[in-house]
Design a protein around this motif. Structure first.
Motif, short mmCIF file in Angstrom:
data_model
loop_
_atom_site.label_atom_id
_atom_site.label_comp_id
_atom_site.label_asym_id
_atom_site.label_seq_id
_atom_site.Cartn_x
_atom_site.Cartn_y
_atom_site.Cartn_z
N HIS A 1 -28.29 -1.50 71.87
CA HIS A 1 -27.93 -2.82 71.99
C HIS A 1 -28.75 -3.37 73.19
O HIS A 1 -29.44 -4.45 73.06
N PHE A 2 -28.72 -2.75 74.15
CA PHE A 2 -29.50 -3.13 75.54
C PHE A 2 -30.90 -2.98 75.67
O PHE A 2 -31.61 -3.69 76.12
N ASN B 1 -32.67 -3.30 71.69
CA ASN B 1 -32.27 -4.76 71.30
C ASN B 1 -32.43 -4.96 69.64
O ASN B 1 -33.40 -5.78 69.38
#
Length: 145
Positions: A84-85, A88
């Motif tokens: 997610h971070f 992305n």
């Protein structure tokens, strides 16, 4: 439908491909992969340590010692928070829908680069060769330092 891959594991190549930055990370002799957004996965054979190099930030972070690239992939690259971070994946999915899937040695590159004022909006990306991007970013950031 197959899950979108946000990175590629490759046959290890010399980390000289990250340009002048390799001087800052001499123990990381190999590149074992890269993300669709141009993060580079580095490996230190002498320490069995894996790091992620962030070209637009001219920085790397060690993610620890692993017995194999496969273990690094399972423990770090496939971890939900990392996907997610760092990878992305939602952003990559939007870019992919707009400009298509990547070919061999391609990554999505924002224009202009973020350190030159780019905003990394989905519409700002185009496809480009990962090795060329690394060379250009290395030269541009070296010139601005």
């Amino acid at each position: 439908m197959r899950e979108l891959e946000c990175y590629k594991i490759i046959e290890p190549v010399s980390s000289n491909a990250i340009g002048h930055w390799i001087r800052d990370y001499p123990l990381y002799e190999k590149i074992v992969g890269y993300s669709n957004l141009g993060h580079v996965f580095l490996f230190s054979p002498s320490q069995s340590d894996y790091a992620v190099f962030y070209p637009f930030k001219a920085a790397a972070k060690s993610y620890g010692t692993f017995n194999s690239t496969s273990e690094f992939e399972q423990e770090i690259l496939q971890e939900e928070g990392f996907k997610h971070f760092v990878l992305n994946e939602d952003h990559v999915r939007e870019i992919s829908k707009l400009i298509g899937i990547l070919n061999e040695d391609e990554v999505y590159i924002p224009r202009p680069y973020p350190f030159l004022g780019g905003n990394e909006e989905v519409e700002s990306y185009e496809k480009g060769n990962v090795w060329t991007m690394l060379t250009l970013v290395s030269q541009l950031l070296a010139d601005s330092a």
